[in-house]
Design a protein around this motif. Structure first.
Motif, PDB file in Angstrom:
ATOM      1  N   ARG A 127     -16.163 -66.314 -23.956  1.00 25.50           N
ATOM      2  CA  ARG A 127     -17.044 -65.636 -22.988  1.00 25.50           C
ATOM      3  C   ARG A 127     -16.500 -65.753 -21.570  1.00 25.50           C
ATOM      4  N   GLY A 128     -16.141 -66.978 -21.195  1.00 25.23           N
ATOM      5  CA  GLY A 128     -15.668 -67.194 -19.834  1.00 25.23           C
ATOM      6  C   GLY A 128     -14.370 -66.477 -19.542  1.00 25.23           C
ATOM      7  N   ALA A 129     -13.449 -66.494 -20.513  1.00 24.04           N
ATOM      8  CA  ALA A 129     -12.160 -65.819 -20.304  1.00 24.04           C
ATOM      9  C   ALA A 129     -12.343 -64.314 -20.181  1.00 24.04           C
ATOM     10  N   LEU A 130     -13.246 -63.757 -20.979  1.00 21.36           N
ATOM     11  CA  LEU A 130     -13.509 -62.325 -20.914  1.00 21.36           C
ATOM     12  C   LEU A 130     -14.078 -61.944 -19.551  1.00 21.36           C
ATOM     13  N   ILE A 131     -15.012 -62.749 -19.060  1.00 23.17           N
ATOM     14  CA  ILE A 131     -15.561 -62.490 -17.722  1.00 23.17           C
ATOM     15  C   ILE A 131     -14.453 -62.563 -16.680  1.00 23.17           C
ATOM     16  N   GLY A 132     -13.562 -63.550 -16.814  1.00 32.24           N
ATOM     17  CA  GLY A 132     -12.462 -63.669 -15.866  1.00 32.24           C
ATOM     18  C   GLY A 132     -11.588 -62.429 -15.833  1.00 32.24           C
ATOM     19  N   LEU A 135     -12.510 -59.324 -16.718  1.00 33.74           N
ATOM     20  CA  LEU A 135     -13.278 -58.225 -16.135  1.00 33.74           C
ATOM     21  C   LEU A 135     -13.395 -58.372 -14.622  1.00 33.74           C
ATOM     22  N   GLN A 136     -13.580 -59.615 -14.169  1.00 33.20           N
ATOM     23  CA  GLN A 136     -13.655 -59.847 -12.726  1.00 33.20           C
ATOM     24  C   GLN A 136     -12.351 -59.462 -12.041  1.00 33.20           C
ATOM     25  N   ASN A 137     -11.231 -59.819 -12.645  1.00 33.97           N
ATOM     26  CA  ASN A 137      -9.944 -59.491 -12.050  1.00 33.97           C
ATOM     27  C   ASN A 137      -9.723 -57.982 -11.990  1.00 33.97           C
ATOM     28  N   VAL A 138     -10.075 -57.296 -13.062  1.00 37.64           N
ATOM     29  CA  VAL A 138      -9.920 -55.834 -13.094  1.00 37.64           C
ATOM     30  C   VAL A 138     -10.769 -55.192 -12.006  1.00 37.64           C
ATOM     31  N   ASP A 139     -12.009 -55.624 -11.875  1.00 40.02           N
ATOM     32  CA  ASP A 139     -12.899 -55.046 -10.870  1.00 40.02           C
ATOM     33  C   ASP A 139     -12.453 -55.406  -9.455  1.00 40.02           C
ATOM     34  N   PHE A 140     -12.063 -56.665  -9.266  1.00 39.67           N
ATOM     35  CA  PHE A 140     -11.667 -57.132  -7.947  1.00 39.67           C
ATOM     36  C   PHE A 140     -10.418 -56.409  -7.445  1.00 39.67           C
TER      37      PHE A 140
END
Length: 463
Positions: free
Chosen positions: A393-398, A400-405
């Motif tokens: 879960r945490g890695a997936l969020i990381g 997605l955050q990088n892609v959005d950022f």
């Protein structure tokens, strides 16, 4: 009698192993792995609240837990020259409770839900996160919202936290690896905020509670925030909690952009550590940002050159020559900014020879295309770890955050594996020729200057 039995037993055991040995010697290599599998981004929903805050919900996995992360576009880049270190001090103080909850009450509430609340400042973003049992996801959203929007920021704790920061700075500044990065970043970035790696003691000592409050007020707000929830959770209940907890957050300031304009600087910078048994060498230069069409090709090139255990530089100065135990190269990224660098802790007497081998491997890759087999091995490695790294879960969020950022687009994760495997030897050669040029690199060395000065003479830039 007993000795005879023991001898016969030993002979029998010896014969058994001798019989096995030819079989082991003839053991065939394992079959070749199948084609790399593409990473499938789980179905997710992204929407915005009226105040501009973005929300991404990712139902994922079978473990009954939900990871909740709030990314705020504020960090060390927003500190300004007069308040260096204030971002970290602000996040430390945000852990000290809210307007209605003490720090102990926040910690106890988080513990009841399954994990501590984590808050940390980076160069470009501040992130608040908690990983809780499925049934507590709505409550965790509310707790995160309270901490983000209504931090107590108590004057009573600032001296203690500043003293903690000073101790950490003292430890960091004693480490030669940190010294090398500090010098490298300063040369590369000059007066830009990205040059700051470790605040000075004077920076921390002069910070006040008003500096913290001003930093918070000037940088926190809904339109700079993006909330991610991944895992198992009741979607309707979580959406309700988000609406109730975050809709009232003021819009706040717009995201600040301060992208540096870098030029390669071919210099040799030496920091003296008399008596040091090892030198830290760091050599690198700017590369295109993550949004470049060459990004994936550069990732493959870096992995081949020094960014994996089976890379050429690692095989050379670690395995073959024993100069270094843990050499590594990286593509270091910030917002629309990046550099490539090779770092190695090497035995003092091999400081110069290590740099020679590092640059030699770069030059060899520029002149001779890598073999198809070598490239395929790295492609399989990158494809495999990409899927594995996104399996929590945490890695997936990381991701997605990088892609959005970085603004990489929704197809980046979907096409990553395919793009990795589309890289050819000719492309790797071109990436090295275009971007990783020894003659343009900043070289930083931290070591015993008296013992390494002569070794470094060949790497002095020509005037």
């Amino acid at each position: 009698m007993n000795s005879t039995i023991k001898k016969l037993g030993l002979l029998a055991i010896t014969g058994m192993f001798l019989g096995i040995a030819p079989a082991l010697a003839q053991k065939q290599a394992p079959p070749e792995g199948g084609p790399p599998k593409a990473f499938t981004v789980p179905a997710n929903e992204t929407y915005s609240l009226p105040n501009g805050m973005k929300v991404t919900l990712v139902p994922y996995g079978i473990i009954p837990k939900a990871d909740i992360s709030l990314a705020v576009d504020a960090g060390e880049i927003n500190e300004g020259t007069s308040r260096t270190g204030v971002a970290g001090l602000t996040t430390d103080l945000m852990k000290e409770g809210t307007e209605t909850l003490t720090s102990q009450q926040v910690a106890e509430a988080a513990a009841r839900m399954g994990s501590p609340l984590d808050i940390r400042a980076g160069q470009d973003q501040i992130k608040l996160g908690i990983d809780v049992l499925q049934e507590f996801a709505p409550d965790a959203v509310k707790l995160l919202a309270d901490v983000a929007q209504h931090p107590r920021l108590p004057q009573s704790e600032i001296d203690r936290l500043k003293n903690d920061a000073l101790r950490q700075i003292a430890v960091q500044n004693s480490q030669p690896q940190t010294m090398a990065v500090v010098r490298f970043r300063k040369i590369l970035y000059g007066d830009h905020p990205y040059a700051m790696v470790v605040p000075t003691e004077a920076d921390i000592k002069k910070l006040t509670i008003q500096d913290v409050k001003d930093f918070y007020a000037g940088n926190f707000g809904a339109q700079r925030a993006h909330l991610y929830v991944a895992g198992k959770f009741d979607t309707a209940a979580v959406k309700k909690a988000i609406a109730e907890s975050f809709t009232g957050w003021s819009k706040g300031p717009a995201r600040m952009e301060n992208v540096p304009v870098l030029k390669p600087q071919h210099v040799l910078d030496v920091t003296d550590r008399p008596g040091a048994p090892q030198s830290v060498v760091m050599a690198g230069l700017p590369v295109p940002p993550a949004t470049s069409p060459d990004t994936v090709s550069l990732i493959v090139t870096n992995a081949l050159l020094g960014g994996s255990f089976n890379s050429r530089i690692t095989a050379n100065i670690r395995e073959d020559k024993g100069y270094s135990y843990s050499p590594r190269s990286e593509l270091s990224r910030r917002y629309h900014d990046g550099y490539w660098a090779e770092t190695a802790e090497v035995t003092t007497q091999f400081t110069g020879p290590s740099l020679k081998e590092i640059f030699g491997e770069v030059t060899r890759m520029q002149k001779e295309p890598v073999t198809g087999a070598e490239l395929k091995g790295i492609q399989n490695y990158l494809s495999g770890i990409f899927v594995i790294q996104n399996s929590s879960r945490g890695a997936l969020i990381g991701q997605l955050q990088n892609v959005d950022f970085q603004g990489l687009g929704e197809n980046y994760l979907k096409t990553y594996v395919a793009k990795v495997n589309a890289v050819t030897p000719a492309v790797v050669q071109k990436m090295t020729q275009d971007y990783i040029k020894p003659e343009e690199m900043t070289i930083v060395v931290v070591g015993d200057k008296a013992k390494i000065a002569d070794q470094l003479t060949p790497f002095q830039p020509s005037k």
